[in-house]
Write a protein that holds these residues in place. Sequence first.
Motif, PDB file in Angstrom:
ATOM      1  N   ALA A   1       0.810  -1.220   0.000  1.00 36.25           N
ATOM      2  CA  ALA A   1       0.000   0.000   0.000  1.00 36.25           C
ATOM      3  C   ALA A   1       0.841   1.267   0.000  1.00 36.25           C
ATOM      4  O   ALA A   1       0.502   2.251  -0.671  1.00 36.25           O
ATOM      5  CB  ALA A   1      -0.935  -0.004   1.207  1.00 36.25           C
ATOM      6  N   LEU A   2       1.937   1.252   0.747  1.00 34.46           N
ATOM      7  CA  LEU A   2       2.724   2.471   0.929  1.00 34.46           C
ATOM      8  C   LEU A   2       3.926   2.545  -0.001  1.00 34.46           C
ATOM      9  O   LEU A   2       4.530   3.612  -0.155  1.00 34.46           O
ATOM     10  CB  LEU A   2       3.216   2.566   2.384  1.00 34.46           C
ATOM     11  N   GLY A   3       4.308   1.418  -0.596  1.00 31.47           N
ATOM     12  CA  GLY A   3       5.539   1.358  -1.368  1.00 31.47           C
ATOM     13  C   GLY A   3       6.657   0.869  -0.489  1.00 31.47           C
ATOM     14  O   GLY A   3       6.755   1.233   0.688  1.00 31.47           O
ATOM     15  N   ASP A   4       7.490   0.016  -1.013  1.00 27.54           N
ATOM     16  CA  ASP A   4       8.542  -0.622  -0.210  1.00 27.54           C
ATOM     17  C   ASP A   4       9.434   0.393   0.490  1.00 27.54           C
ATOM     18  O   ASP A   4       9.762   0.258   1.662  1.00 27.54           O
ATOM     19  CB  ASP A   4       9.398  -1.540  -1.084  1.00 27.54           C
TER      20      ASP A   4
ATOM     21  N   ARG B   1      -5.183  -9.109   2.210  1.00 29.24           N
ATOM     22  CA  ARG B   1      -5.200  -8.289   0.993  1.00 29.24           C
ATOM     23  C   ARG B   1      -6.263  -7.206   1.061  1.00 29.24           C
ATOM     24  O   ARG B   1      -6.100  -6.126   0.496  1.00 29.24           O
ATOM     25  CB  ARG B   1      -5.438  -9.173  -0.236  1.00 29.24           C
ATOM     26  N   ARG B   2      -7.353  -7.471   1.771  1.00 27.57           N
ATOM     27  CA  ARG B   2      -8.421  -6.472   1.891  1.00 27.57           C
ATOM     28  C   ARG B   2      -7.962  -5.215   2.636  1.00 27.57           C
ATOM     29  O   ARG B   2      -8.622  -4.176   2.562  1.00 27.57           O
ATOM     30  CB  ARG B   2      -9.627  -7.075   2.630  1.00 27.57           C
ATOM     31  N   LEU B   3      -6.872  -5.307   3.371  1.00 26.40           N
ATOM     32  CA  LEU B   3      -6.373  -4.145   4.099  1.00 26.40           C
ATOM     33  C   LEU B   3      -5.670  -3.149   3.191  1.00 26.40           C
ATOM     34  O   LEU B   3      -5.537  -1.971   3.553  1.00 26.40           O
ATOM     35  CB  LEU B   3      -5.400  -4.583   5.204  1.00 26.40           C
ATOM     36  N   VAL B   4      -5.196  -3.592   2.024  1.00 21.82           N
ATOM     37  CA  VAL B   4      -4.361  -2.731   1.183  1.00 21.82           C
ATOM     38  C   VAL B   4      -5.068  -1.439   0.789  1.00 21.82           C
ATOM     39  O   VAL B   4      -4.530  -0.335   1.006  1.00 21.82           O
ATOM     40  CB  VAL B   4      -3.861  -3.504  -0.051  1.00 21.82           C
ATOM     41  N   PRO B   5      -6.281  -1.481   0.209  1.00 21.36           N
ATOM     42  CA  PRO B   5      -6.938  -0.203  -0.138  1.00 21.36           C
ATOM     43  C   PRO B   5      -7.251   0.655   1.079  1.00 21.36           C
ATOM     44  O   PRO B   5      -7.223   1.893   1.001  1.00 21.36           O
ATOM     45  CB  PRO B   5      -8.216  -0.639  -0.860  1.00 21.36           C
ATOM     46  N   LEU B   6      -7.520   0.029   2.207  1.00 23.16           N
ATOM     47  CA  LEU B   6      -7.771   0.768   3.451  1.00 23.16           C
ATOM     48  C   LEU B   6      -6.519   1.542   3.859  1.00 23.16           C
ATOM     49  O   LEU B   6      -6.591   2.722   4.220  1.00 23.16           O
ATOM     50  CB  LEU B   6      -8.191  -0.226   4.532  1.00 23.16           C
TER      51      LEU B   6
END
Length: 315
Positions: A93-96, A118-123
């Motif tokens: 989500a944030l970039g490495d 995976r559902r946390l990524v857009p959050l």
Amino acid sequence: MKSDNQTAAVTLDKADLENFPVAPAFLPAAWRGDLMAVYGFARLIDDAGDGDLADPASVAQLLDVPGAPEDDGFRLALLDGLEQDLDRAFATALGDDRAQGGTVLGTAAGEPRHPLVRRLVPLIERHAVTPEPFRRLIEANRVDQTVTRYPTWDDLRHYCTLSADPVGRLVLALAGRATPARIGMSDDICTALQIVEHLQDVAEDLDRGRIYLPQEDLATFGVTEQDLAAPAASREVRQLIAWEASRARTLLDRGAPLVGTVHGRLRLLLAGFTAGGYAALDAIAAAGYDVLAHRAKPDKRRLAGRAAALFAKGR
């Protein structure tokens, strides 16, 4: 063997069993999705720690966790694997570079593997959330693998800072309404909800080898562990449960003014959470504080009425 999405659906379906509405229909779809993502992660971690996953072997394989469900240390290894997957979610989500330079310290590479993680990524992409509350939920379940008794009320309260309080903090963060004062009231509500759940689940927890009633209180009321294993509660057990219920109600009373500090749909959501705790306490009282004979469940009409009153009064 069930597919990953099927096992995720089984986990999310447990939302209907909670004392309060997890993601009610009056919320916008995106907000409901975020709340269900948080709930799904929390439920996944709890199920992993309790040995309640529908197919733990497939989850272990997905996360490259060695061993089998019957092995000593398997649950701890599974929790470690899920924490690495949480690292992947934040890195994705944030970039490495940003993740490694901030609060994500894990080294697991690639996208998250479990569908509920995976559902946390857009959050994470949309909101100012950090890994810390998610890590606390994992740590609470690590504690459950080694700690089965709590000597004092303060010890139990500290456990709730890991197992319960992070969820309320995440809700406030998602709504962009987190302040120190609101967080304090949210912590009181969430701890109360956790205590209420412990009271409802005394028999179930004992079957798992755990007792979440403070040992000092068992001694005060003359209750033994054998008493908690009985098919129905003795007078002493009912007095003990009434005492712990009064403590939970005090916490709810202290936290309830949180409802009046916000407006609109968030106010209604928080009213629903808080009302769920009051309704469950009412159900326990209506059962004569006998939580051993059956699980006291809140009446949905009483819950709705209490939520409406909390929404109107703001406390």
